[in-house]
Scaffold this active site. Structure first.
Site, PDB file in Angstrom:
ATOM      1  N   THR A  18       5.777  -9.740  -0.805  1.00 32.49           N
ATOM      2  CA  THR A  18       4.887  -9.830   0.462  1.00 32.49           C
ATOM      3  C   THR A  18       3.402  -9.905   0.280  1.00 32.49           C
ATOM      4  OG1 THR A  18       6.602  -8.338   1.459  1.00 32.49           O
ATOM      5  CG2 THR A  18       4.702  -8.420   2.788  1.00 32.49           C
ATOM      6  N   SER A 113      -1.964  -1.612  -3.423  1.00 31.13           N
ATOM      7  CA  SER A 113      -2.154  -1.275  -1.928  1.00 31.13           C
ATOM      8  C   SER A 113      -1.907   0.310  -1.846  1.00 31.13           C
ATOM      9  CB  SER A 113      -1.267  -1.930  -0.989  1.00 31.13           C
ATOM     10  OG  SER A 113      -1.622  -1.739   0.216  1.00 31.13           O
ATOM     11  N   ASP A 279      -6.363   0.335  -1.386  1.00 34.39           N
ATOM     12  CA  ASP A 279      -7.279  -0.902  -1.319  1.00 34.39           C
ATOM     13  C   ASP A 279      -7.860  -0.943   0.026  1.00 34.39           C
ATOM     14  OD1 ASP A 279      -4.776  -1.547  -0.048  1.00 34.39           O
ATOM     15  OD2 ASP A 279      -5.253  -3.652  -0.531  1.00 34.39           O
ATOM     16  N   ASP A 281      -7.183  -1.599   3.060  1.00 30.18           N
ATOM     17  CA  ASP A 281      -6.891  -2.319   4.358  1.00 30.18           C
ATOM     18  C   ASP A 281      -6.156  -1.896   5.448  1.00 30.18           C
ATOM     19  OD1 ASP A 281      -4.686  -2.570   2.876  1.00 30.18           O
ATOM     20  OD2 ASP A 281      -4.211  -4.434   2.646  1.00 30.18           O
ATOM     21  N   THR A 344       6.621 -10.497   8.771  1.00 29.43           N
ATOM     22  CA  THR A 344       5.725  -9.524   8.283  1.00 29.43           C
ATOM     23  C   THR A 344       4.889 -10.188   6.994  1.00 29.43           C
ATOM     24  OG1 THR A 344       7.637  -8.042   8.824  1.00 29.43           O
ATOM     25  CG2 THR A 344       6.166  -7.427   6.799  1.00 29.43           C
ATOM     26  N   GLU A 363      -0.264  -5.462  12.367  1.00 26.29           N
ATOM     27  CA  GLU A 363       1.199  -5.055  12.118  1.00 26.29           C
ATOM     28  C   GLU A 363       1.250  -3.521  12.374  1.00 26.29           C
ATOM     29  OE1 GLU A 363       2.793  -7.214   8.581  1.00 26.29           O
ATOM     30  OE2 GLU A 363       0.950  -6.838   7.827  1.00 26.29           O
ATOM     31  N   LYS A 376      -6.396  -7.662   6.529  1.00 28.64           N
ATOM     32  CA  LYS A 376      -6.557  -6.653   7.454  1.00 28.64           C
ATOM     33  C   LYS A 376      -7.707  -5.589   6.783  1.00 28.64           C
ATOM     34  CE  LYS A 376      -2.441  -4.202   5.223  1.00 28.64           C
ATOM     35  NZ  LYS A 376      -1.416  -5.187   5.049  1.00 28.64           N
TER      36      LYS A 376
HETATM   37  C1  G1P Z   1       4.722  -3.841   3.998  1.00 29.07           C
HETATM   38  C2  G1P Z   1       4.551  -3.729   5.266  1.00 29.07           C
HETATM   39  C3  G1P Z   1       3.688  -5.121   5.713  1.00 29.07           C
HETATM   40  C4  G1P Z   1       2.456  -5.264   5.180  1.00 29.07           C
HETATM   41  C5  G1P Z   1       2.787  -5.110   3.413  1.00 29.07           C
HETATM   42  C6  G1P Z   1       1.391  -5.226   2.681  1.00 29.07           C
HETATM   43  O1  G1P Z   1       5.468  -5.046   3.455  1.00 29.07           O
HETATM   44  O2  G1P Z   1       5.538  -3.712   6.044  1.00 29.07           O
HETATM   45  O3  G1P Z   1       3.528  -5.144   7.172  1.00 29.07           O
HETATM   46  O4  G1P Z   1       1.683  -6.420   5.303  1.00 29.07           O
HETATM   47  O5  G1P Z   1       3.401  -3.820   3.302  1.00 29.07           O
HETATM   48  O6  G1P Z   1       0.520  -4.204   3.290  1.00 29.07           O
HETATM   49  P1  G1P Z   1       7.129  -4.562   3.112  1.00 29.07           P
HETATM   50  O7  G1P Z   1       7.103  -3.555   2.041  1.00 29.07           O
HETATM   51  O8  G1P Z   1       7.619  -4.111   4.377  1.00 29.07           O
HETATM   52  O9  G1P Z   1       7.783  -5.826   2.742  1.00 29.07           O
HETATM   53 ZN    ZN Z   2      -3.342  -1.800   1.098  1.00 31.17          ZN
END
Ligand code: G1P
Ligand code: ZN
Length: 541
Positions: A18, A113, A279, A281, A344, A363, A376
């Protein structure tokens, strides 16, 4: 000093998820692991010869070592210049801003993150394009393809670059510029928000608590909230970035930011509480005895953004990820502006922002931001709330009550089932996908299924399609649940169950109570217990 070409071989599993490539830190520290991926990243964007890049990260363990490797590899691959944050630090939104404002060709962001940091925890790396936003899937797919065929990488043989002082030096033929990670970002925030009004509110007695969770936003929050806005020293807690985040799990939600939650739910709570992630965001906003769900936060910001000077002209449009609640849709409808639904991940907002279709995105996963950068932005969201409070004279609970009275309340919750065996999670998803055709019109508890599908997104700007982005089951009347597997985890699978129900009359229920029948229906359809043995989620937000 000379340029070396090191023989290597493909390493399995270097597929960006992601938000870039995330693995256990020790995996990144293994032989050639980081180097292979960095070379594949450079190759995947068509090489870096003659280009200018930004590099920096959230300060977690291995951030500094990885930065030195990236600098030497950029030099050996012919980059003209790399701009690095001092001590290799840059919050993700600040990196996005530097990439854009310095007119560079992109940047490398080192972060996992909100995942914990340390030698036994998580590390991550991702590439952002010249617009400041995460590389789109076409580019990350090209990077992944290169990881499967890579036979060599290029690296400059050199001693470490001194990252501790601002200024310019050279590494081989490449320029290295070390910049203050905070200054340009703070300038940007002052162009968007009414700092004098927020300062007056704080001087008038509004107490603020900002929990930086020992992560990157500490220096940003201290510079802005304490130094510029005049909040007393100590308003920012856990404000020094530490390589292991002091053992904290820097994810700003009620579970992990429990210290802040306890203070905000207690007697004599500050007027405004906020937290950000590893991080910088993500954000969580909370008032005295009033937790604001991220979906609601997005909707309140959409309805009130015009109170901030940078948004006085109004919003072009808004966008939310598919599992995020439809609260913002109702605001967009009232404002007569477009509302887009995307898969997402922030990377899907980039085209909409670049094309001028939307100003604001969000989100449910504690991410909110605007077209000021292409990520973000936690501190931005917090300043937006403070600006709205200062301009309206309303407290967080008053803003929420007024919002629900006008638009209704989209009760919302996400249930995470973590560290499930991947095979079991895959079997669950396969069975669920297989049942979609027969679900329509079925009666589940008090609900009748209106639609059931596997979400597929057609990007209106570039025409690309992203399939299998989450199974959604919508009931007649609009209540719904969504199921997808996380794309950011580093071990096993995490199942995310998103639950939503609109109520236009009753605003003061506990979301878990308000959603109890949707939760029961979701379990009946999905069979979480049958497939995984789990009955209760590990994290509820
Ligand atoms: C998760 C969050 C998603 C966000 C991402 C990065 O991803 O659900 O909204 O953009 O972290 O911060 P996921 O682990 O669900 O793929
Ligand atoms: Zn982050």
């Amino acid at each position: 000093m000379s340029k070396l070409t090191i023989t290597t071989a493909p390493i399995e599993g270097q597929k960006p998820g992601t938000s870039g490539l995330r693995k256990k830190t020790r995996i990144f520290m293994g032989p050639h692991y980081l180097e292979n991926f960095v070379q594949a990243m450079f190759d995947g964007i068509g090489g870096v010869a003659g280009k200018t890049l930004v590099v920096g990260g959230d300060g977690r363990y291995f951030n500094d070592r990885a930065t030195q490797v990236i600098l030497r590899m950029a030099a050996a691959n012919g980059a003209a210049k790399v701009i690095a944050g001092q001590n290799a630090l840059l919050s993700t939104p600040a990196a996005s801003h530097l990439i854009r404002s310095m007119k560079t060709d992109g940047g490398v962001i080192l972060s996992a993150s909100h995942n914990p940091g340390g030698i036994d925890e998580d590390f991550g790396i991702k590439f952002n394009m010249s617009n400041g936003g995460p590389a789109p899937e076409s580019v990350t797919n090209a990077m992944f393809a290169r990881t499967k065929e890579i036979m060599a990488y290029h690296i400059w043989e050199a001693t470490d670059v001194d990252l501790s002082t601002s200024g310019t030096s050279t590494l081989g033929e490449m320029l290295v510029e070390i910049v203050d990670p905070v200054a340009a970002y703070v300038d940007l925030m002052q162009t968007l928000f009414d700092f004098p009004a927020i300062k007056a509110m704080i001087q008038g007695g509004a107490r603020i608590r900002f929990d930086a969770m020992n992560a990157i936003t500490g220096p940003y929050a201290k510079a802005i909230i304490e130094d510029l806005l005049g909040a007393p020293t100590g308003s920012v807690v856990h404000g020094t970035p530490l390589p292991d985040f002091g053992g904290m799990h820097p994810d700003p939600n009620p579970t992990w930011a429990h210290e802040l939650m306890a203070e905000m739910m207690g007697a004599n709570a500050p007027a405004f509480g906020a937290a950000s992630d590893g991080d910088g965001d993500r954000n969580m906003v909370v008032g005295p005895s009033c937790y604001v769900s991220p979906s609601d936060s997005l909707a309140v910001i959409a309805a009130n953004a015009h109170l901030a000077p940078g948004y006085a002209q109004g919003l072009k449009g808004v966008a939310r990820s598919m599992p995020t609640s439809a609260a913002v849709d109702r605001v967009a409808e009232a404002l007569g502006i477009a509302c887009y639904e995307t898969p997402t991940g922030w990377k899907f907002f980039g085209n909409l922002l670049d094309d001028g279709r939307v100003t604001l995105c969000g989100e449910e996963s504690f991410g909110t931001g605007s077209d000021h950068v292409r990520e973000k932005d936690g501190v931005w969201a917090i300043l937006m709330w403070l600006n709205i409070m200062a301009a309206s004279g309303k407290s967080v609970p008053d803003l929420m009550q007024a919002h629900w009275a006008k638009f209704g309340r989209n009760y919302y919750s996400r249930h995470d089932f973590e560290a499930i065996e991947s095979a079991k999670a895959d079997a669950l998803m396969a069975a669920l996908r297989g049942s979609l055709d027969t679900l329509a019109a079925q009666q589940i508890g008090p609900f009748t299924v209106a639609t059931a599908d596997d979400y597929s997104y057609l990007d209106p700007v570039d025409g690309s399609t992203s399939a299998q982005q989450g199974v959604r089951v919508v009931f007649e009347g609009g209540a719904r649940f969504v199921v997808r597997l996380s794309g950011t985890g580093t071990s096993g699978a995490t199942l995310r169950l998103y639950l939503e129900k609109l109520d236009t009359a009753n605003f003061d229920q506990d979301p878990q109570t308000a959603l109890a029948d949707v939760i029961a229906a979701a379990h009946e359809v999905i069979g979480i217990e049958t497939f995984t043995g789990r009955t209760t989620p590990d994290v509820v937000t």
